[in-house]
Design a protein around this motif. Structure first.
Motif, short mmCIF file in Angstrom:
data_model
loop_
_atom_site.label_atom_id
_atom_site.label_comp_id
_atom_site.label_asym_id
_atom_site.label_seq_id
_atom_site.Cartn_x
_atom_site.Cartn_y
_atom_site.Cartn_z
N GLU B 29 0.84 -1.20 0.00
CA GLU B 29 0.00 0.00 0.00
C GLU B 29 0.88 1.25 0.00
OE1 GLU B 29 -2.88 0.03 3.14
OE2 GLU B 29 -3.30 -2.11 2.91
N THR B 63 -7.87 1.65 8.73
CA THR B 63 -8.10 1.30 7.32
C THR B 63 -9.57 1.38 6.93
OG1 THR B 63 -8.21 -1.02 7.99
CG2 THR B 63 -6.08 -0.19 7.24
N LYS B 70 -9.42 -2.91 12.74
CA LYS B 70 -9.36 -1.92 11.66
C LYS B 70 -8.12 -1.03 11.76
CE LYS B 70 -13.12 -2.95 9.43
NZ LYS B 70 -13.02 -3.52 8.07
N LYS B 72 -4.33 -0.93 11.70
CA LYS B 72 -3.26 -1.86 11.27
C LYS B 72 -1.91 -1.15 11.29
CE LYS B 72 -6.49 -4.27 8.23
NZ LYS B 72 -6.96 -5.24 9.20
N GLN B 74 1.47 -0.39 9.62
CA GLN B 74 2.01 -0.36 8.26
C GLN B 74 3.39 0.28 8.28
OE1 GLN B 74 -0.86 1.77 5.85
NE2 GLN B 74 -2.36 0.10 6.00
N PRO B 115 -8.15 5.73 4.59
CA PRO B 115 -7.10 5.41 5.56
C PRO B 115 -6.45 6.66 6.15
CG PRO B 115 -6.31 5.14 3.31
CD PRO B 115 -7.76 5.49 3.21
#
Lengths: 469, 469
Positions: B29, B63, B70, B72, B74, B115
């Motif tokens: 992403e 997200t 929900k 997360k 990253q 996001p």
């Protein structure tokens, strides 16, 4: 100070008096015994001593809801009995308040049903003390704050409702101080939490609360006071401490405030109610406080104006907590009349105010001093916002000659009134709208007698709306 | 202090982690570029210098709206550019707030759409300063307050949103302080105008704001603090300064308050909303202030519970000015998230709070320190009111071994999740009620793994409702 106005006022009274009855009449009406809560209206004792029987005093009595003529001067007899903790005060001067005007129209639920003596504040001298009273003695000069019942020559009140008048303060000032200054003080410093560099909007800045609020704002460093009043009063309110005087009659006060303070204001004192409360809310900065303390917009005309009342209700401000949270705003309601159980709080406020008075930082401004007989004119002056500062009533009796002359005029007027009453009775059932027109008809001739520039009643009310409290 | 809790928490994390993705995944992403207002989420620059290309950092990203999973972890790459007036902070510790829980469910409009990186407060070290920054330098230890975007290893914020950490304050304390203490301070001392001898009701007295409010109340002479919490937390809150601890689970808190203070209370802090706001209003003394600052009653279960939301709306408190006037009451709304334009006010409050910290009068209490990977557990702990004090997140990376073990478990869990998801998808259209039941099914097995006394989800929510903020 205010004493200088009195003679002129007395002269006026001779020409304009219309609300009182001849002194003989009231004797027919026996003195009313009020309920337990109405300590201020002296109750006749069951066992009367000789002195108590011969004791008489004058009292203003609201005889029914309606126009200025509903408040009548009566003579009561029988010396009021004192309960433990009470004092008897020989009243010198009484203050007029907006709540008294509302009460006369039946719009103020803190006054018992007529017949009843109104009056929330006065000054005078302690003439007798009841048992268990330790901090007041005969001869003390006091100011008094009570729920009602102070517009009379003699008042019985709990000693805790009296405050010693400091040296140098006249009875006139003392009668003008309690309601306006305690109201302004608690709004600004308790709910408002006023601090240096803040901004305050004072509606009706030339009114009693307006002047008190302005003076109290100036005791805090660098506070900007935005004051509304008609242009003719701007010089007076600016001298009194208003930083930005706004003529609400010719300008949109919201726009005027935004020009000077685009982000809005920290504190707004709102005596108007209705749609002006909405405007005030939108004018608040984040962390701003709106303090609403009346519904002056409800008063239109001499008698209860159902359209104005309905309009005020319709526009009455109602707020959801989510809006408050997202705006970081505060909405407060204040009315001293509903705070009579909180004498400790009130006494603390009063002590602070008296300290400020002694330091020369606050000083009641008297607009005019009227006699008891002139109470109608006094109320009219206030409602039509023709005052700058406080309107007070003195208990001083009329000189004998004037009394006689007065009585004659009174008789004539009574006759005229009876005629008018007959006409009125015919029209009585023509509905609310008709009633309003009646008001106008009865008002206008009187006004033309005494005013250089007669104005139509509606215009006046419109203009006057935001002027005074 | 809080550091001592960390190892145990880390151990826990290994067993319970479920919300994160493997470290490889996020690279797929691309880093999102937020709108102009979202300065906190570093934007990738168009002209990348070599160092900027190799620069990576971990960030928690919401997200989509929903359950704990929900959010997360990253990995983002590219060194964020600094605008004039901004600083780049290497984040050490982040604070969790109730608004973050609301935001995850889509109930907080100050967070941009996913996001997006949540997080209103953190502590860390200034790593770079933009032009025109004069009062911060590289190496400064700071705490940061921002509308969102602080749950990441590197954050770019306006320098004016940072406050120097005083000597002796840990990064943990510094991350726990801003939101709770500024909120409690402005409510009590700006809207509340707290003074000696007054009484205050603090709901969720063991929560972050509750503990801060209690400590701040104790800085004023003879203030009585009424604090609600479940019985197991009473010892802790009493030690913290609560005068009257009330177990709202077994007793009616309104009755309990009336027993001790029949006239009611001076200040009520209300994080609950709905029907509890009505109760609070009725519990106010004359001149009392109700300060509502949340709608915790809206949170029931992991995901947006439409019934709870509707109930809260239905019971939402709405007040007419006439009632305020007759009661002499004040209703205020507060939320720091909507006050981000008022940095001067916030800085003043912060300076006062830091002075009190230096005097030893206030000190954040840390309940637990979780890793970024454990953010789901951290949120759950807070929502279920299992904390006493603040829940914080440390950016400390996991030891290598744990990471590998974690990855294995993660794979297994992912598989399990996929299976569950299939089942879920089938049921998805069965309506709102069905959705709530799903929540329960997914929740319960997990809870049983880690709790000695498993409870049904609804009971927990009911009990937990008033516990923490």
């Amino acid at each position: 100070m205010s004493g200088e106005d009195a003679p002129a006022q007395q002269q006026n009274a001779v020409d304009q008096k219309q609300e009182t009855k001849p002194a003989e009449e009231p004797k027919a009406e026996p003195p009313k015994t009020e309920s337990a809560e109405a300590a201020a209206t002296p109750a006749a004792t069951t066992e009367k001593a000789p002195e108590e029987e011969t004791f008489t005093y004058r009292a203003l009595v609201l005889t029914g809801y309606g126009g200025y003529d509903k408040v009548k001067l009566q003579v009561k007899k029988g010396k009021p009995a004192l309960k433990a903790g009470e004092v008897l005060v020989r009243v010198k001067v009484c203050g007029l308040n907006f709540a008294d005007l509302m009460a006369r129209q039946g719009l103020y639920d803190r006054l018992p049903s007529p017949p009843v003596t109104p009056g929330m504040e006065c000054s005078g001298v302690v003439e007798a003390v009841g048992e268990e009273v330790t901090d007041r003695k005969v001869g003390d000069k006091v100011m008094v704050l009570n729920r009602f019942g102070l517009w009379q020559e003699v008042a019985v009140v709990p000693a805790s409702h009296t405050f010693l008048i400091p040296d140098g303060m006249s009875f006139e000032e003392a009668a003008a101080l309690p309601v306006n200054y305690i109201t302004a003080y608690l709004m600004l410093f308790d709910f408002g939490n006023l601090r240096p560099n803040q901004s305050v909007l004072v509606h009706a800045a030339a009114g009693g609360v307006g002047i008190a609020a302005t003076q109290l704002c100036k005791t805090v460093k660098d506070v900007a006071v935005f004051g509304t009043a008609s242009a003719s009063k701007h010089e007076a309110i600016s001298q009194g401490g208003v930083t930005h005087a706004i003529d609400y009659r010719t300008k949109d006060y919201v726009e005027e405030v935004r020009k000077i303070s685009p982000k809005g204001l920290d504190i707004i004192l709102d005596p108007l109610g209705g749609s002006d409360t909405h405007k005030a809310y939108n004018l608040l900065k984040p962390m701003g406080k709106l303090i609403t303390y009346g519904a002056a917009n409800m008063l239109a005309g001499q008698r209860k104006n159902l359209i104005a009342v309905a309009k005020n209700w319709y526009h009455q401000f109602s707020i959801h907590t989510l809006s408050l949270i997202q705006g970081n705003k505060s909405v407060c309601g204040f009315h001293l009349g509903y705070l009579d159980g909180e004498m400790e709080l009130i006494t603390q406020a009063m002590n602070t105010i008296l300290d400020l008075y002694k330091q020369g930082k606050v000083k009641p401004r008297i607009d005019s001093t009227c006699l008891f007989l002139q109470v109608g004119d006094a109320m009219r002056k206030m409602q039509e916002r023709n005052n700058i500062g406080k309107v007070i009533l003195t208990t001083e009796p009329m000189p004998e000659e004037e009394k006689k002359e007065e009585a004659k005029k009174e008789d004539k007027k009574e006759d005229k009134k009876k005629e008018e009453k007959k006409k009125d009775d015919k029209k009585k059932d023509d509905g609310k709208k008709e009633e309003k027109k009646d008001d106008k008809k009865k008002e206008e001739p009187k006004k033309e007698e005494k005013k250089e520039e007669p104005k139509n009643e509606e215009e006046k009310n419109e203009e006057a709306k935001k002027e005074e409290k």
